[in-house]
Write a protein that holds these residues in place. Structure first.
Motif, mmCIF file in Angstrom:
data_model
loop_
_atom_site.group_PDB
_atom_site.id
_atom_site.type_symbol
_atom_site.label_atom_id
_atom_site.label_comp_id
_atom_site.label_asym_id
_atom_site.label_seq_id
_atom_site.Cartn_x
_atom_site.Cartn_y
_atom_site.Cartn_z
ATOM 1 N N ARG A 50 -6.504 -9.342 14.787
ATOM 2 C CA ARG A 50 -5.598 -8.528 13.956
ATOM 3 C C ARG A 50 -5.991 -7.048 14.014
ATOM 4 O O ARG A 50 -5.156 -6.170 13.817
ATOM 5 N N ARG A 51 -7.260 -6.756 14.225
ATOM 6 C CA ARG A 51 -7.693 -5.357 14.241
ATOM 7 C C ARG A 51 -7.023 -4.583 15.370
ATOM 8 O O ARG A 51 -6.560 -3.460 15.180
ATOM 9 N N ARG A 73 2.169 -7.259 8.785
ATOM 10 C CA ARG A 73 1.461 -8.212 7.918
ATOM 11 C C ARG A 73 2.405 -9.208 7.237
ATOM 12 O O ARG A 73 1.990 -9.939 6.332
ATOM 13 N N ASP A 108 -8.448 -3.773 3.260
ATOM 14 C CA ASP A 108 -7.121 -4.348 3.093
ATOM 15 C C ASP A 108 -6.239 -3.347 2.348
ATOM 16 O O ASP A 108 -6.713 -2.340 1.812
ATOM 17 N N GLU A 109 -4.964 -3.698 2.284
ATOM 18 C CA GLU A 109 -3.931 -2.871 1.662
ATOM 19 C C GLU A 109 -4.256 -2.444 0.223
ATOM 20 O O GLU A 109 -3.914 -1.341 -0.205
ATOM 21 N N TYR A 119 -7.715 -0.365 -0.014
ATOM 22 C CA TYR A 119 -7.543 0.910 0.675
ATOM 23 C C TYR A 119 -7.258 2.038 -0.310
ATOM 24 O O TYR A 119 -7.832 3.128 -0.221
ATOM 25 N N TYR A 156 0.586 -10.534 -3.090
ATOM 26 C CA TYR A 156 -0.719 -11.132 -3.394
ATOM 27 C C TYR A 156 -0.640 -12.176 -4.495
ATOM 28 O O TYR A 156 -1.462 -13.082 -4.558
ATOM 29 N N ASN A 190 -3.724 -10.920 5.744
ATOM 30 C CA ASN A 190 -3.597 -10.300 4.426
ATOM 31 C C ASN A 190 -4.765 -10.571 3.501
ATOM 32 O O ASN A 190 -4.651 -10.359 2.294
ATOM 33 N N VAL A 222 -7.781 -10.221 1.203
ATOM 34 C CA VAL A 222 -8.304 -9.091 0.431
ATOM 35 C C VAL A 222 -9.798 -9.303 0.243
ATOM 36 O O VAL A 222 -10.230 -10.401 -0.121
ATOM 37 N N ARG A 223 -10.566 -8.268 0.523
ATOM 38 C CA ARG A 223 -12.017 -8.388 0.375
ATOM 39 C C ARG A 223 -12.567 -6.985 0.177
ATOM 40 O O ARG A 223 -12.354 -6.124 1.033
ATOM 41 N N ASN A 227 2.123 -2.654 7.404
ATOM 42 C CA ASN A 227 2.047 -3.522 6.221
ATOM 43 C C ASN A 227 3.321 -4.309 5.963
ATOM 44 O O ASN A 227 3.259 -5.469 5.562
#
Lengths: 501, 501
Positions: free
Chosen positions: A258-259, A308, A352-353, A356, A495, A340, A342-343, A304
């Motif tokens: 994904r990167r 995503r 993540d979105e 960020y 989310y 997607n 989140v961490r 996004n």
């Protein structure tokens, strides 16, 4: 015909000289990051410095300035007013700054970059601190010379985001912050929270991944006769010649696909903004994206809201599997979760979105107090770490993974970071406005039917180049000023489904 | 310190602006041929035209011209005199030509290129003829404006080969022609003559071939931190920034591997000339090779005296086989024969070392009469074909394989071709002088010990940039003026052994 006024036409003829130098300088910047043998850097730097002087001397020449002055009283259309607005801003910039300060900034940045690299490598902020002190000092002086109302930071952010102010950004951030912090807290505490995904470890062959990126961008509408994709240390987009030649880069780490993919998708969003500009604006001062925030709204929209999305994963799932056969073991929904997840991360560019936004707010708050002088540079690492703990719940183990992670300050860019968040927030508003016209874009994405999306972006945003200032463009494109509600709604919807229901 | 005179130092400071533009323009030319998406060409052309005007206006500005005038009376060292000589030539060029003529040439060349491409594709000279008429007319006018003694062609060749004249070239060519024609005749009539070699048909994988080229150039001493090798429609070398950044291209046809390899070796010779220049000359008017003839002597030295030698084939035989496994069936001597086979060809760029001279003599003789006006453009194809029959014993089946094969005339380059032959002839003289100092270079090549060769070339030629005019440089490097005897001897020795003994 966009430009009819005789004085404006004379200005544009004269401007083509500056445009030619801009074009060649942009090419040199692209080449430096993508093609140049390492050993060419010092002379390349000299050539860029010499040609920067040339650009400044054009903008400040009596002949050019008096031409621009002459156009001021005239009866102009929107395009012509745009030319005048942009040129007056640029001339003001070059006229306001004493050449000694410009030269001092260049020298300082040159040595600060090297110090920053060394400091980051050794994770030792003290190597970078004296350089950053100088940079903050120069930026403060710049603000004084450029002039501002209210906070001195206003003069700096205006360089990147025309018309933005501390008051404006404070208000936007204060509106999104509770939602973002709340979402992050609930996700991390959720039963469904996961801090690792197997797909992060799955490897790929460089050539297969590149083919996948090309397949996806071709579906998006990339015309390779006007567009390139290469590799660089950090992905970027460069507009070389209006709609004729725009180039992006991505990266290939060999795993965590994904990167590479989402970087290509992100940069495609930037590139499309330049590729779809009105060809008649080409080589004029109003050619190209109007601000960093609007630009980021385009890249974030594609990254996004398309890249995503579950619809995107489903549409390109076979292409993913063709490039990375071991993906077979994972359903599209699993890939979507991986895209997607989140961490809370230490590093902005890995974020993540949701996180960020917090990375940006942190930097913005620190920049403000640095420029005010209320935070001494020596206390910056501690302030950084405290805010990381407060906003993201993680504390950098060292400065390399903390205050030293970004190059921006070493480059003298203070006031740049907020545009990343503004763009992310705006992208949700753009999606909302687009869906009022086109219906849910998920259906278009699922059919790989990107034409209507491209056309909508072109008509509402891209074709206008820098004709309108950012606020006006947003209003014309979406019917209202920047409204963080759409971003908040997007965060909740995406989310909520994934983690909280 | 090379430059001590205060006026010269002031000139050099001022010159850095021109240098910066030259650097950026060179990069743009490289990019156009190697990287640019096709659709970027028209705006690229605009940027190059705008920046060319900028260069001209620098060279002809009162300030710069009066600085150069001021230096004229001063007591200068060799380096400083070189600066003055080169600048006076350039200023004369830009001052002598009326801007209308320069603009007319640019426009004519732009449309002539397109007409030439079309004419070549359809093999129809009549499409190109009216454009070539204009070009010849413009070149004749240019010669009048630039001024000359004797033949008007003298003004044109001097642009490429400082100091060369029709008398000089006539004398050189008349000295080598009998040897070359005699050798070709005897080879073609020899029992050992072969007009095809199996190795011409052996295919290779593109990546393997590229690796081989890189292996060979690395052995030659290529420092990839200052050097690149890419691919383009026709191989070329470009000097972007003195010793810091020089780039070559080669090509890959997928078979007949000597074409790709010897093109890389040839361009390496050009590149080394730029890479080994004195770093202190960098960004001055005397940086870089002094003339096309001297440049070609460097590329031809590496191509013909190293790349086509038996010692080279033997030294790199294992590398060849590694890249192209089917070479196994051929002994080094067989590869050597393949590298050096003589065969009258229709196409210059395919020609062997001997025929090559005849291709050039033909073009030179036609250029002269075109410029004199004694050959009308309409009769050019017939004249071409007759000379091909006379010199090479072959007649082009059509104009695409005859008079339309080269792009040079479409670019307005008349007077350029002879430098190819001068360089080829000079390369043998350089080898002779080198061997007086180093002994037979075959032994160095066999040991892959290229250091002494590089150092010799650097000391005698490369380090001097354009400090001395070509004739003086040749005398300093080899102890005598251009002497065709060495080339004649080389031809006899190499081909006597292969075909005639």
């Amino acid at each position: 015909m966009r430009f009819e006024n005789e004085t404006i036409r004379e200005i544009l003829r004269e401007y083509r000289k500056i445009w030619a130098i801009h074009h060649l300088r942009s090419l040199a910047e692209w080449d430096s990051d993508v093609m140049m043998p390492k050993g060419g850097s010092s002379l390349r730097g000299d050539a860029l410095a010499e040609s920067a002087n040339l650009v400044q001397s054009f903008y400040t020449s009596d002949h050019f300035v008096s031409l621009v002055r002459r156009a001021e009283g005239a009866d102009l259309n929107d395009y012509e007013r745009g030319v005048l607005r942009v040129l007056k801003r640029t001339i003001h910039y070059y006229m306001a700054l004493p050449p000694e300060l410009v030269a001092e900034e260049e020298r300082t940045v040159e040595s600060a970059k090297r110090a920053w690299e060394q400091a980051k490598e050794k994770s030792d902020f003290s190597i970078f601190a004296p350089h950053l002190e100088k940079i903050v000092d120069i930026q403060r002086k710049k603000a004084e010379h450029l002039g501002y109302e209210g906070h001195p930071y206003n003069a700096l952010i205006d360089l990147y985001e025309e018309g933005a102010t501390v008051d404006f950004i404070d208000r936007v951030f204060s509106e999104v912050l509770p939602t973002v912090r709340d979402a992050l807290k609930r996700i991390v505490e959720s039963e469904k929270y996961f801090d690792h995904h197997e797909l992060e470890d799955i490897t790929y062959e460089r050539q297969d991944m590149e083919n996948l990126n090309r397949t996806v961008l071709t579906s998006f509408g990339a015309d390779w006769g006007h567009f390139r994709m290469d590799v660089s240390a950090h992905p970027f987009t460069i507009d070389l010649a209006g709609p004729q030649d725009v180039r992006i880069t991505t990266w290939y780490q060999g795993k965590d696909f994904r990167r590479s993919l989402l970087a290509a998708v992100h940069e495609w969003g930037h590139a499309l903004y330049e590729l779809q500009q009105d060809a008649e604006l080409c080589c004029t001062p109003v050619s190209g994206g109007v601000s960093l925030g609007i630009h980021e709204s385009q890249s974030r929209f594609w990254e996004n809201h398309i890249g995503r999305s579950l619809a995107f994963v489903e549409a390109f799932y076979e292409d993913f599997r063709f490039a990375i056969p071991s993906l077979e073991a994972y359903e599209p929904m699993e890939v979507f979760r991986y895209f997607n997840m989140v961490r809370p991360e230490l590093i902005r560019v890995e974020a993540d979105e949701i996180s960020y936004i917090l990375h940006i707010v942190l930097r913005y708050e620190l920049e403000k107090v640095l420029i005010e002088g209320s935070l001494p540079v020596s206390e910056l690492p501690q302030a950084w770490n405290e805010k990381m703990e407060e906003y993201l719940g993680v504390t950098p183990p060292d400065d390399a993974h903390g205050v030293l992670q970004d190059i921006h300050w070493a480059l003298g860019s203070i006031g740049y970071f907020p545009t990343y968040a503004l763009g992310t927030i705006l992208s949700a508003q753009i999606r909302h406005a687009m869906e009022l016209d086109l219906g849910p874009i998920g259906e278009l994405i699922r059919m790989k039917n990107f034409g209507p999306i491209r056309i909508w972006l072109k008509e509402k945003i891209h074709q206008w180049g820098s004709v309108y200032p950012p606020n006006e463009l947003i209003k014309r494109a979406t019917g209202e000023e920047l409204n963080p509600e759409y971003f908040k709604k997007h965060v909740k919807e995406r989310y909520e489904k994934m983690y909280l229901s």
